[in-house]
Design a protein around this motif. Sequence first.
Motif, PDB file in Angstrom:
ATOM      1  N   VAL A 178      -8.596  19.861 -42.879  1.00  0.00           N
ATOM      2  CA  VAL A 178      -8.937  21.257 -43.102  1.00  0.00           C
ATOM      3  C   VAL A 178      -8.486  22.119 -41.932  1.00  0.00           C
ATOM      4  N   SER A 179      -7.756  23.170 -42.263  1.00  0.00           N
ATOM      5  CA  SER A 179      -7.336  24.149 -41.269  1.00  0.00           C
ATOM      6  C   SER A 179      -7.408  25.529 -41.915  1.00  0.00           C
ATOM      7  N   ALA A 180      -7.690  26.544 -41.108  1.00  0.00           N
ATOM      8  CA  ALA A 180      -7.842  27.896 -41.648  1.00  0.00           C
ATOM      9  C   ALA A 180      -6.530  28.666 -41.566  1.00  0.00           C
ATOM     10  N   LEU A 181      -6.311  29.526 -42.552  1.00  0.00           N
ATOM     11  CA  LEU A 181      -5.113  30.370 -42.594  1.00  0.00           C
ATOM     12  C   LEU A 181      -5.317  31.606 -41.705  1.00  0.00           C
ATOM     13  N   THR A 182      -5.684  31.321 -40.466  1.00  0.00           N
ATOM     14  CA  THR A 182      -5.893  32.354 -39.454  1.00  0.00           C
ATOM     15  C   THR A 182      -5.159  31.891 -38.210  1.00  0.00           C
ATOM     16  N   ARG A 183      -5.570  32.376 -37.056  1.00  0.00           N
ATOM     17  CA  ARG A 183      -4.915  31.951 -35.814  1.00  0.00           C
ATOM     18  C   ARG A 183      -5.139  30.473 -35.510  1.00  0.00           C
ATOM     19  N   ASP A 184      -6.095  29.846 -36.203  1.00  0.00           N
ATOM     20  CA  ASP A 184      -6.337  28.408 -35.992  1.00  0.00           C
ATOM     21  C   ASP A 184      -5.210  27.553 -36.553  1.00  0.00           C
ATOM     22  N   LEU A 185      -4.394  28.093 -37.455  1.00  0.00           N
ATOM     23  CA  LEU A 185      -3.364  27.290 -38.115  1.00  0.00           C
ATOM     24  C   LEU A 185      -2.371  26.770 -37.080  1.00  0.00           C
ATOM     25  N   ASN A 186      -2.413  25.457 -36.867  1.00  0.00           N
ATOM     26  CA  ASN A 186      -1.642  24.834 -35.794  1.00  0.00           C
ATOM     27  C   ASN A 186      -0.917  23.610 -36.347  1.00  0.00           C
ATOM     28  N   PRO A 187       0.401  23.715 -36.594  1.00  0.00           N
ATOM     29  CA  PRO A 187       1.145  22.581 -37.148  1.00  0.00           C
ATOM     30  C   PRO A 187       1.062  21.330 -36.289  1.00  0.00           C
ATOM     31  N   ARG A 188       1.052  21.486 -34.974  1.00  0.00           N
ATOM     32  CA  ARG A 188       1.008  20.313 -34.099  1.00  0.00           C
ATOM     33  C   ARG A 188      -0.311  19.565 -34.252  1.00  0.00           C
ATOM     34  N   CYS A 204      -5.627  35.774 -45.120  1.00  0.00           N
ATOM     35  CA  CYS A 204      -4.215  35.583 -44.758  1.00  0.00           C
ATOM     36  C   CYS A 204      -3.350  36.613 -45.476  1.00  0.00           C
ATOM     37  N   GLU A 205      -2.477  37.289 -44.723  1.00  0.00           N
ATOM     38  CA  GLU A 205      -1.610  38.315 -45.296  1.00  0.00           C
ATOM     39  C   GLU A 205      -0.444  37.719 -46.076  1.00  0.00           C
ATOM     40  N   ASP A 206       0.031  36.541 -45.678  1.00  0.00           N
ATOM     41  CA  ASP A 206       1.175  35.929 -46.355  1.00  0.00           C
ATOM     42  C   ASP A 206       0.890  34.438 -46.562  1.00  0.00           C
ATOM     43  N   VAL A 207       0.150  34.130 -47.615  1.00  0.00           N
ATOM     44  CA  VAL A 207      -0.250  32.753 -47.905  1.00  0.00           C
ATOM     45  C   VAL A 207       0.966  31.887 -48.213  1.00  0.00           C
ATOM     46  N   VAL A 208       1.937  32.432 -48.920  1.00  0.00           N
ATOM     47  CA  VAL A 208       3.118  31.661 -49.324  1.00  0.00           C
ATOM     48  C   VAL A 208       3.884  31.186 -48.098  1.00  0.00           C
ATOM     49  N   ALA A 209       4.109  32.079 -47.122  1.00  0.00           N
ATOM     50  CA  ALA A 209       4.858  31.714 -45.916  1.00  0.00           C
ATOM     51  C   ALA A 209       4.104  30.662 -45.103  1.00  0.00           C
ATOM     52  N   ALA A 210       2.782  30.836 -44.971  1.00  0.00           N
ATOM     53  CA  ALA A 210       1.984  29.871 -44.217  1.00  0.00           C
ATOM     54  C   ALA A 210       1.989  28.518 -44.920  1.00  0.00           C
ATOM     55  N   ARG A 211       1.893  28.539 -46.228  1.00  0.00           N
ATOM     56  CA  ARG A 211       1.902  27.297 -47.001  1.00  0.00           C
ATOM     57  C   ARG A 211       3.225  26.561 -46.820  1.00  0.00           C
ATOM     58  N   GLU A 212       4.335  27.271 -46.898  1.00  0.00           N
ATOM     59  CA  GLU A 212       5.651  26.646 -46.739  1.00  0.00           C
ATOM     60  C   GLU A 212       5.819  26.061 -45.344  1.00  0.00           C
ATOM     61  N   ARG A 213       5.285  26.746 -44.358  1.00  0.00           N
ATOM     62  CA  ARG A 213       5.369  26.275 -42.963  1.00  0.00           C
ATOM     63  C   ARG A 213       4.666  24.933 -42.797  1.00  0.00           C
ATOM     64  N   ILE A 214       3.509  24.787 -43.408  1.00  0.00           N
ATOM     65  CA  ILE A 214       2.743  23.546 -43.285  1.00  0.00           C
ATOM     66  C   ILE A 214       3.287  22.466 -44.207  1.00  0.00           C
ATOM     67  N   ALA A 215       3.717  22.847 -45.402  1.00  0.00           N
ATOM     68  CA  ALA A 215       4.236  21.867 -46.358  1.00  0.00           C
ATOM     69  C   ALA A 215       5.449  21.136 -45.802  1.00  0.00           C
ATOM     70  N   ALA A 216       6.214  21.791 -44.937  1.00  0.00           N
ATOM     71  CA  ALA A 216       7.406  21.168 -44.356  1.00  0.00           C
ATOM     72  C   ALA A 216       7.052  19.984 -43.465  1.00  0.00           C
ATOM     73  N   LEU A 217       5.815  19.918 -42.967  1.00  0.00           N
ATOM     74  CA  LEU A 217       5.401  18.814 -42.094  1.00  0.00           C
ATOM     75  C   LEU A 217       5.287  17.504 -42.869  1.00  0.00           C
ATOM     76  N   ALA A 218       4.853  17.595 -44.100  1.00  0.00           N
ATOM     77  CA  ALA A 218       4.621  16.385 -44.909  1.00  0.00           C
ATOM     78  C   ALA A 218       4.818  16.741 -46.371  1.00  0.00           C
ATOM     79  N   PRO A 219       6.053  16.755 -46.836  1.00  0.00           N
ATOM     80  CA  PRO A 219       6.338  17.179 -48.214  1.00  0.00           C
ATOM     81  C   PRO A 219       5.639  16.344 -49.280  1.00  0.00           C
ATOM     82  N   ASP A 220       5.313  15.088 -48.973  1.00  0.00           N
ATOM     83  CA  ASP A 220       4.710  14.204 -49.965  1.00  0.00           C
ATOM     84  C   ASP A 220       3.187  14.237 -49.964  1.00  0.00           C
TER      85      ASP A 220
END
Length: 342
Positions: A124-134, A160-176
């Motif tokens: 669980v991570s929040a779509l705020t400043r807490d969103l940390n890919p590392r 979150c102002e841009d859910v789609v962009a944030a989602r794509e950023r995180i999805a790239a870490l683990a596409p499966d």
Amino acid sequence: MSMDEHVLEKFGWGPSFQEAWRSRASEGEEPARIAADHGVEYVLYSAHGDLRATVPGRLRMAIRKGESVRPVVGDWVSFEPRLQEGTSVIQAVLPRRTQLVRKAAGRTEAEQVVAANVDVVFLVSALTRDLNPRRLERYLTVAWDSGAQPVVVLTKADLCEDVVAARERIAALAPDVPLHTVSSLTGEGLDVLWQYIGGNRTVALIGSSGVGKSTLINRLLGSARMEVGEVREDDKGRHTTTHRELFVLPQGGLVIDTPGMRELGLMESEEGLRTAFVDIEELAAGCRFSDCRHETEPGCAVQEAVRDGRLSPERPENYRKLVQETKKATRALNDSQKKRGR
């Protein structure tokens, strides 16, 4: 299966635990699942209802010697009911199917089991400043190593102002790995989470403080069972959950809440690391040198992927950091085992 064991099914009881319990239980003992860990005392889900339980001196000594594991939330145990005394005694911990493990806090290299017998881990991570890919990469490593299925849950979609962009950023870490965006405030996206919980499965939630784990559990429970804290101006949450606890959901299934963990130290997570960074592992097969560190070596396929934009520079950097952390933990554990064997 006895009537008592049938009652335990809603707590996650199944054939593997039934077989393990019957092979070791003594007369007068019964199976139960640990629902809460208060340090010196536990709460058990049993056929008799919720019971208080303690660990006898014999088992405490075996735990100190490394001959037994310390009971944690999610464990199935064999216990001796002492209903007239108002308490019970845990006699043994049944073999675990899965376990979430982190390095214990502080400088010690000892492992700490966060939860046992988990089927799915909500990262669980929040779509705020807490969103940390590392940080999510670290959580993914621990989740894969546990044996449970990881699922990324991004909360506070309403902020979150841009859910789609944030989602794509995180999805790239683990596409499966399944990824879902939700809002516990509006209810958006919550329905889809039930596919992971049904069938008396156990889901554990891990994430840093303030990401909305307790609020999410309250929505799943349909009541305000968990205390919810405000997030400070620096976007860091306060620790409202102080201990691990297993909740039975009205619709079936179970969830384990854990205290917020901003740092999640790795133990022996080599398999989990390879799975969490499968893209780097696949690229590394094309490196000129088999022992390539993916830094400045010539013919490094990983660095080539960074240069042409296929890979973010931070990802191999975090990978190297976690590899070193895992090696350090492995050495420390081996040294500890050697000392214990003397």
